[in-house]
Each structure stands twice: as structure tokens, then as C-alpha cells.
Design a protein around this motif. Structure first.
Motif, short mmCIF file in Angstrom:
data_model
loop_
_atom_site.label_atom_id
_atom_site.label_comp_id
_atom_site.label_asym_id
_atom_site.label_seq_id
_atom_site.Cartn_x
_atom_site.Cartn_y
_atom_site.Cartn_z
N SER A 58 34.45 39.40 40.45
CA SER A 58 34.94 40.73 40.48
C SER A 58 35.24 41.36 38.95
O SER A 58 35.63 40.45 38.19
CB SER A 58 36.26 40.79 41.48
OG SER A 58 36.64 42.26 41.52
N SER A 92 39.19 44.27 35.54
CA SER A 92 39.88 45.58 35.83
C SER A 92 40.55 45.62 37.21
O SER A 92 41.46 46.50 37.59
CB SER A 92 39.37 46.95 35.19
OG SER A 92 38.15 47.03 36.25
N GLN A 93 39.82 45.07 38.24
CA GLN A 93 40.19 45.01 39.62
C GLN A 93 41.23 44.01 40.06
O GLN A 93 41.82 44.25 41.16
CB GLN A 93 39.09 44.76 40.62
CG GLN A 93 38.02 45.90 40.34
CD GLN A 93 38.48 47.26 40.77
OE1 GLN A 93 39.14 47.54 41.68
NE2 GLN A 93 38.12 48.18 39.79
N SER A 150 44.97 41.97 39.72
CA SER A 150 46.49 42.24 39.39
C SER A 150 47.21 41.51 39.91
O SER A 150 46.74 40.69 40.75
CB SER A 150 46.74 44.06 39.93
OG SER A 150 46.78 44.00 41.08
N ASN A 162 42.84 41.59 44.47
CA ASN A 162 41.57 42.07 43.96
C ASN A 162 41.17 43.50 44.79
O ASN A 162 40.81 43.45 46.10
CB ASN A 162 40.34 41.19 44.41
CG ASN A 162 39.23 41.54 43.97
OD1 ASN A 162 38.94 42.28 43.28
ND2 ASN A 162 38.28 40.97 44.81
N SER A 163 41.17 44.61 43.96
CA SER A 163 41.14 45.87 44.45
C SER A 163 42.12 46.28 45.64
O SER A 163 41.89 46.55 46.72
CB SER A 163 39.67 46.22 45.09
OG SER A 163 38.78 45.85 44.01
N ASP A 164 43.46 45.84 45.20
CA ASP A 164 44.54 45.85 46.08
C ASP A 164 44.41 45.00 47.61
O ASP A 164 45.20 45.29 48.48
CB ASP A 164 44.63 47.45 46.53
CG ASP A 164 44.94 48.29 45.31
OD1 ASP A 164 45.65 47.69 44.52
OD2 ASP A 164 44.64 49.47 45.19
N GLN A 165 43.55 44.09 47.48
CA GLN A 165 43.33 43.10 48.66
C GLN A 165 43.96 41.84 48.36
O GLN A 165 43.47 41.53 47.02
CB GLN A 165 41.91 42.98 49.31
CG GLN A 165 41.34 44.33 49.91
CD GLN A 165 42.11 44.78 51.17
OE1 GLN A 165 42.29 43.95 51.80
NE2 GLN A 165 42.42 45.94 51.26
N ARG A 170 51.56 47.71 36.30
CA ARG A 170 50.99 46.26 36.28
C ARG A 170 51.96 45.24 35.95
O ARG A 170 52.65 45.22 35.15
CB ARG A 170 49.71 46.22 35.51
CG ARG A 170 48.56 47.22 35.97
CD ARG A 170 47.43 47.18 34.83
NE ARG A 170 46.79 45.88 35.05
CZ ARG A 170 45.77 45.67 35.55
NH1 ARG A 170 45.38 46.78 36.73
NH2 ARG A 170 45.00 44.71 35.80
#
Ligand code: NDP
Length: 325
Positions: A173, A176-177, A179, A200-203, A260
Motif C-alpha cells: 500500500s 500515504s495511506q 496512519s 490502511n486507508s482508514d481500515q 496524524r
């Protein structure tokens, strides 16, 4: 015309300094609209090398760089500084015991801490990079009793960035995705890279990465041993990536982390079972120049053991230097 901000850097002629100063002068910490005065500290034997670095800085004709001060006196380097980046430290030489290294650096950071106390702007943001960074930060802070403790930090951001990069590669991934990654503890092999809360992308990422073996046998040790791997490959320690992590740490502190999570070593406040009196890497969010810890995260048995080994190590270092404080 905006008033210049004063940024002091110690160990400025070293290899991290060489990768760092040009980026600061370009505005990578403070943005493209903020003039800068660099205040550079080096020991007498490195003044000649520092002169060369200053010549190169001049040759870049950086529009934001309004002045460069060069000195071997901490009280000149720190005068009215708004930011202080403490990179200079005694490297471990052959046959030197860990204890001797700690004490040699304790002496340096005690002197520089007193100079900070007298000279820097009262709201100066101070970052310690020179190793052993966490304990050097403790000494500097303790030697500067008139300054707000919350203005001191030690760097664990390079470990954070390393962990981020390894994780992104593993799950395929973009960086940037990802967090909510954390590196806890000491900037040493006891550090604990923790992706339990990572998204990962909010998941939730841990959900797809329930590979405990990869976590304990690959991820955590690879992050912790990355510095050694770079020394083996390059013949010298990491410098450009360390400088980049300094930029990330200071920029996020000054300009905000936009919600972040970042990892910073901060004076412990008793949370997460970490006793007061040491600098410990924790997750934080920066906003309006203020660092806020991310609180109330769950600590399971495994995490508790990992945190404890950094606590034990840092309490041990603290004990060795306590008589000097
Ligand atoms: P570097 O610029 O490579 O490193 C400086 C410090 O940063 C070292 O303590 C190093 O620790 C530390 N560091 C922390 N995190 C990292 C990281 N992730 N990767 C790499 N380093 C990290 O050292 P140099 O020897 O090139 O330069 C140091 C300068 O400091 C010299 O120019 C010297 O003159 C000056 N100095 C100043 C002193 C003083 O102020 N009294 C005393 C001694 C030196 P580690 O050693 O563990 O890699």
C-alpha cells in the motif's frame, strides 16, 4: 518583511548536519515564507570543516537564509534561538564502555542544557538527536529548569519512518495511506514498533496482518536493527534519513501534524505505566505548536513486556547519570 526565526544546530559539521542544514535553509521546517537565521555550534577542532559547510550554504543563495552564525560557544549558538536541534554528541570509540559514553555525553548535555536555560527564547522548541538521545534529552531538560518541560523532545521519528516504510512494502500500500503507527520507548534496540492501531486507508491494518510471527520475528527486529544494517552497507551511520526525520519531527511540531499520529520521545507523565523521569517514545498529535499524547490506548500483555524493556533500559541509564544532575 517577516522577522527571521533563529534555528540553532549543534554538531553542525557532522554528517547529519551536512544533510540537514541545506533543507532547513530551504524552508523544509518552517515553510517558504519564513526567513531563517542559522546558529551553528561545533567543537573547536571542527570549526574548519564547518567553515566549508557555511561556504556551501552561501553558494546555494537560499532566499530565506538571512544570516549564519558560527561558534564553539553554546551560549552564542543558543542566544534567542526559537528552535534548537541538538545533533552533536560524542561517538562511541573503540573499547569505550556504554557507561563511559553515557557519562561523556551527560557532561556535554549538562553544559549545553545550562546554556539553553540562560539563552534560548523562552518558548524555544528543543529536539535532541545525539545518542543516547533519550537520556541526553533528560539531562538537557534537567539542566534547564526555567524552561517548560513540554518544549523538550528526543527523536524516535526515524524509527517511525522506517516502520512505516517496511509496513507499506509488506501490505503493498502507498505510505500515504497508512496512519496510526507507533514506535514506543528508547531510540535503541529495545524500541517497540507497534501497528496494532494502524490504519490502511482508514481500515484497521492489523486485521489483515494477524501474522504474529511476522510481527515479532521480522517487523519489530527489522525496524530495531535498521541502523546497524545501514552501517554495514554504507560503512557509516545513516545521515540523510536521520536528517529527514529531524525535518519531519520539527515541521510537524511547528506546523502541526494535521491530525496524524507521529512518534516522539517526550518526558514521561506516568501514562502507559511508564514512570516519570525518563524520555519515552509515544504516539502524539501536534497542533498549534503543542504536542498532545494519544491517550488511553490498550496495552496488552505483549505490549506491556515490550514497553517494560525500554523502561528498564532507560531507568538504568537514568541511574547512571543521576549523580550528575
Ligand atoms: P552524525 O552527524 O552522524 O551523528 C550525530 C549524532 O546523532 C550521533 O550521536 C548519532 O548517534 C546520533 N543519531 C541519532 N539518531 C541517529 C540515527 N538514526 N542515525 C544516525 N545517527 C543518529 O555524527 P558525526 O560524528 O558525523 O558528527 C557529529 C558532530 O558533532 C561532529 O562534527 C563533532 O565535531 C560534533 N561533536 C560535538 C560535541 C560537543 O558538542 N561537545 C562532542 C562531540 C562531537 P550514533 O553515534 O549512535 O550514530
Amino acid at each position: 518583511e517577516k522577522k527571521p526565526i533563529r534555528i540553532a544546530v549543534t554538531g553542525a559539521a557532522g554528517q547529519i548536519g551536512y544533510a540537514l542544514l541545506f533543507r532547513i535553509a530551504k524552508g523544509d521546517i518552517t515553510g517558504t515564507n519564513q526567513p531563517i537565521i542559522l546558529q551553528l555550534l561545533e567543537i573547536p577542532s571542527s570549526q574548519q570543516a564547518l567553515k566549508g559547510v557555511v561556504m556551501e550554504l552561501e553558494d546555494c543563495a537560499f532566499p530565506l537564509l538571512s544570516d549564519i552564525i558560527v561558534t564553539d560557544d553554546p551560549s552564542v549558538a543558543f542566544q534567542d534561538a526559537n528552535m534548537v536541534i541538538m545533533v552533536g554528541a560524542r561517538p562511541r570509540s573503540k573499547g569505550m564502555e556504554r557507561k563511559d559514553l553515557l557519562l561523556a555525553n551527560a557532561e556535554i548535555f549538562k553544559i549545553q542544557g545550562s546554556a539553553l536555560n540562560q539563552c534560548v527564547a523562552r518558548d524555544a522548541k528543543i529536539l535532541v538527536v545525539g545518542n543516547p538521545a533519550n537520556t541526553n534529552a533528560l539531562i538537557a531538560m534537567t539542566s534547564a529548569p526555567d524552561l517548560d518541560r513540554n518544549n523538550f523532545s528526543a527523536m524516535i521519528r526515524l524509527d517511525h519512518n522506517r516502520a512505516l516504510s517496511i509496513l507499506a512494502k509488506k501490505i503493498g500500500s502507498p505510505i500515504s495511506q497508512i496512519s496510526q503507527l507507533i514506535v514506543w520507548g528508547n531510540h535503541s534496540p529495545t524500541m517497540y514498533a507497534d501497528y496494532r492501531f494502524a490504519l490502511n486507508s482508514d481500515q484497521p491494518l492489523a486485521y489483515n496482518l494477524q501474522d504474529e510471527n511476522w510481527n515479532t520475528e521480522v517487523f519489530i527486529p527489522t525496524v530495531a536493527q535498521r541502523g546497524t544494517a545501514i552501517i554495514e552497507a554504507r560503512g557509516v551511520s545513516s545521515a540523510a534519513s536521520a536528517a529527514n526525520a529531524i525535518i519531519d519531527h520539527m515541521r510537524d511540531w511547528v506546523m502541526g501534524s494535521n491530525g496524524r499520529w507521529v512518534s516522539m520521545a517526550l518526558p514521561s507523565d506516568g501514562s502507559y505505566g511508564v514512570p516519570e523521569g525518563i524520555f519515552f517514545g509515544v504516539p502524539a498529535i501536534c497542533e498549534n505548536g503543542v504536542i498532545k499524547r494519544v491517550a488511553n490506548l490498550e496495552i496488552n500483555e505483549f505490549s506491556k513486556r515490550k514497553l517494560q524493556s525500554s523502561v528498564d533500559e532507560l531507568m538504568g541509564e537514568r541511574k547512571l547519570i543521576l549523580s550528575m544532575l
